[in-house]
Structure formats: C-alpha cells, structure tokens
Design a protein around this motif. Structure first.
Motif, mmCIF file in Angstrom:
data_model
loop_
_atom_site.group_PDB
_atom_site.id
_atom_site.type_symbol
_atom_site.label_atom_id
_atom_site.label_comp_id
_atom_site.label_asym_id
_atom_site.label_seq_id
_atom_site.Cartn_x
_atom_site.Cartn_y
_atom_site.Cartn_z
ATOM 1 N N TYR A 80 -14.430 0.748 7.877
ATOM 2 C CA TYR A 80 -13.403 1.263 6.981
ATOM 3 C C TYR A 80 -12.053 1.245 7.664
ATOM 4 O O TYR A 80 -11.938 1.101 8.872
ATOM 5 N N LEU A 81 -11.027 1.380 6.846
ATOM 6 C CA LEU A 81 -9.650 1.224 7.265
ATOM 7 C C LEU A 81 -8.815 2.335 6.648
ATOM 8 O O LEU A 81 -8.895 2.568 5.442
ATOM 9 N N SER A 82 -8.019 3.020 7.474
ATOM 10 C CA SER A 82 -7.115 4.041 6.934
ATOM 11 C C SER A 82 -5.863 3.352 6.416
ATOM 12 O O SER A 82 -5.552 2.226 6.810
ATOM 13 N N ASP A 83 -5.134 4.036 5.552
ATOM 14 C CA ASP A 83 -3.903 3.449 5.023
ATOM 15 C C ASP A 83 -2.789 3.422 6.069
ATOM 16 O O ASP A 83 -1.679 3.012 5.790
ATOM 17 N N GLU A 84 -3.094 3.821 7.298
ATOM 18 C CA GLU A 84 -2.151 3.723 8.414
ATOM 19 C C GLU A 84 -2.565 2.642 9.407
ATOM 20 O O GLU A 84 -1.982 2.514 10.462
ATOM 21 N N GLY A 85 -3.628 1.900 9.064
ATOM 22 C CA GLY A 85 -4.038 0.784 9.902
ATOM 23 C C GLY A 85 -5.109 1.079 10.935
ATOM 24 O O GLY A 85 -5.433 0.236 11.755
ATOM 25 N N ARG B 274 -8.871 4.623 -1.526
ATOM 26 C CA ARG B 274 -9.179 5.879 -2.206
ATOM 27 C C ARG B 274 -9.325 6.913 -1.095
ATOM 28 O O ARG B 274 -9.957 6.636 -0.079
ATOM 29 N N SER B 275 -8.755 8.085 -1.281
ATOM 30 C CA SER B 275 -8.726 9.106 -0.225
ATOM 31 C C SER B 275 -8.112 8.535 1.051
ATOM 32 O O SER B 275 -8.575 8.795 2.150
ATOM 33 N N HIS B 276 -7.099 7.700 0.914
ATOM 34 C CA HIS B 276 -6.357 7.096 2.022
ATOM 35 C C HIS B 276 -7.216 6.171 2.884
ATOM 36 O O HIS B 276 -6.883 5.904 4.031
ATOM 37 N N THR B 277 -8.357 5.714 2.351
ATOM 38 C CA THR B 277 -9.275 4.900 3.127
ATOM 39 C C THR B 277 -9.827 3.769 2.272
ATOM 40 O O THR B 277 -10.033 3.929 1.079
ATOM 41 N N SER B 278 -10.066 2.632 2.902
ATOM 42 C CA SER B 278 -10.600 1.459 2.234
ATOM 43 C C SER B 278 -11.850 0.986 2.963
ATOM 44 O O SER B 278 -12.028 1.257 4.151
ATOM 45 N N LEU C 79 0.806 -1.212 0.000
ATOM 46 C CA LEU C 79 0.000 0.000 0.000
ATOM 47 C C LEU C 79 0.844 1.268 0.000
ATOM 48 O O LEU C 79 0.386 2.307 -0.401
ATOM 49 N N GLY C 80 2.045 1.189 0.494
ATOM 50 C CA GLY C 80 2.854 2.380 0.711
ATOM 51 C C GLY C 80 2.826 2.712 2.194
ATOM 52 O O GLY C 80 2.105 2.081 2.980
ATOM 53 N N ASN C 81 3.590 3.684 2.601
ATOM 54 C CA ASN C 81 3.696 4.095 4.004
ATOM 55 C C ASN C 81 4.074 2.932 4.915
ATOM 56 O O ASN C 81 3.810 2.967 6.107
ATOM 57 N N GLY C 82 4.655 1.857 4.359
ATOM 58 C CA GLY C 82 5.069 0.730 5.176
ATOM 59 C C GLY C 82 3.951 -0.224 5.558
ATOM 60 O O GLY C 82 4.083 -0.971 6.521
ATOM 61 N N LYS D 14 -9.408 -14.703 3.951
ATOM 62 C CA LYS D 14 -9.626 -13.585 4.874
ATOM 63 C C LYS D 14 -8.524 -12.563 4.682
ATOM 64 O O LYS D 14 -7.385 -12.903 4.393
ATOM 65 N N TYR D 15 -8.881 -11.284 4.855
ATOM 66 C CA TYR D 15 -7.953 -10.183 4.617
ATOM 67 C C TYR D 15 -7.693 -9.405 5.890
ATOM 68 O O TYR D 15 -8.549 -9.294 6.757
ATOM 69 N N GLY D 16 -6.501 -8.833 5.964
ATOM 70 C CA GLY D 16 -6.097 -7.988 7.067
ATOM 71 C C GLY D 16 -4.988 -7.065 6.599
ATOM 72 O O GLY D 16 -4.814 -6.845 5.396
ATOM 73 N N MET D 17 -4.207 -6.545 7.541
ATOM 74 C CA MET D 17 -3.153 -5.606 7.191
ATOM 75 C C MET D 17 -1.960 -5.826 8.101
ATOM 76 O O MET D 17 -2.123 -6.123 9.284
ATOM 77 N N MET D 18 -0.754 -5.696 7.536
ATOM 78 C CA MET D 18 0.458 -5.763 8.348
ATOM 79 C C MET D 18 1.342 -4.565 8.011
ATOM 80 O O MET D 18 1.197 -3.947 6.965
ATOM 81 N N ASN D 19 2.249 -4.270 8.931
ATOM 82 C CA ASN D 19 3.198 -3.186 8.674
ATOM 83 C C ASN D 19 4.509 -3.762 8.163
ATOM 84 O O ASN D 19 4.661 -4.978 8.030
ATOM 85 N N ASP D 20 5.465 -2.902 7.897
ATOM 86 C CA ASP D 20 6.736 -3.352 7.332
ATOM 87 C C ASP D 20 7.620 -4.082 8.341
ATOM 88 O O ASP D 20 8.671 -4.597 7.995
ATOM 89 N N LYS D 21 7.185 -4.181 9.587
ATOM 90 C CA LYS D 21 7.894 -4.971 10.609
ATOM 91 C C LYS D 21 7.261 -6.362 10.719
ATOM 92 O O LYS D 21 7.547 -7.094 11.646
#
Length: 172
Positions: free
Chosen positions: A85-90, A70-74, A35-38, A47-54
C-alpha cells in the motif's frame, strides 16, 4: 484614423500574445492523476508510480495498478496480486507477492485494509503498519468499528468455532 485602428489592433494583439504562456511539453508519462498535497499518480508503458510537485519520482514506476485513494491510502498491485500500500504522501509498505490477498472490499476503511491468507483474516493498519489478527472472518471498518469472528481455538482459526466481537479502530 484607419492607421490608428490598425496600430491599436496590432498592439492589442501583441499584448494578448505576450500574456499567453508558451510551453513546449515533452511528456515523460502516459498519464498523470492529481492526488492533492503536491503528489501525482503517474503511468508510463503500463506501469504506475508517484511523483511530487517538484517532478521527482517518489514511488518507482513498477506497479501494474494503484487503486484510488481511500483513508489517505491506496493499494498496490503487481502481476495481478496485492503487493502493498501507498500513503498519499508517498510512503510505501510492500509485502511479498501472495503473502496476503485483498478481501472482498479492496479499499482502506478508517485506515484499515482487510486481507487474508491461509492463516485467516487480518487488518492492516496503514498509519503504523500494524497487522491485527488472525480472525475467522470479518467486515471492513465503518465509523471506527468492525465486526470480526474471533476463533475460540487460536490453533484452528479457519473452519473452527468462533465468537462475534466488535473491533475498535481506536484501540485495535
């Protein structure tokens, strides 16, 4: 001369081999989308989720779908229903399944998502979790503005008389 050439080729080959990283992967996820921003959207067993670069899971693998950002939000879906909804920062904002349905254009525009329920149409603002509405209808935000149908009688939002107004993303 022949021994020199063979020795040189051997050393060059060893040097090239030493420069190639040797990684052994044991994938925990079926897919990873950068996604960017790590941050990364990850999936496992549907199933879907999100992880950071660590490699830390910042959003649990519990959603059936995470829409494109879109607009930093999913938009988050579970059991074929909008659940948050989910921000691109988690950062996650969740709703009860069925509390809102995503309107005709299921994406955030200028930071707002248009949703509906039996009480009317609303705009969810991802930055501060504000809910604006109810309205009789409207259009997604474009360049900071949305055209909305404002009810003349607040007790009869859907099916009642309305006026057309412009809603500003700057003032809400």
């Amino acid at each position: 001369m022949r021994k020199f050439v063979i020795t040189a080729l051997f050393l060059i080959g060893m040097g090239a081999y030493a420069q190639v990283p040797q990684w052994t992967l044991h994938p925990k996820y079926d897919s990873i989308e950068m996604l960017g921003n790590g941050y990364f959207v990850v999936s496992s067993n549907g199933k879907y989720g999100m992880m950071n670069d660590k490699e830390k899971e910042v959003v649990a693998l519990k959603y059936d779908k995470i829409s494109p950002f879109r607009s930093h939000t999913s938009i988050l879906y579970a059991n074929n229903a909008f659940v948050g909804y989910l921000s691109d920062e988690g950062r996650v904002k969740e709703f009860q399944s069925g509390q809102y349905q995503v309107a005709e254009q299921p994406s955030f525009y200028d930071g707002y998502l248009m949703v509906s329920n039996i009480d009317g149409y609303f705009y969810l603002h991802a930055a501060d979790d504000a809910v604006i509405g109810p309205f009789c209808g409207g259009m997604p935000f474009t360049e900071g503005y949305a055209v909305v149908k404002v009810p003349k009688n607040p007790k009869r939002v859907l099916g009642g008389d309305y006026t057309i107004q412009v809603l500003s993303a700057k003032t809400g």
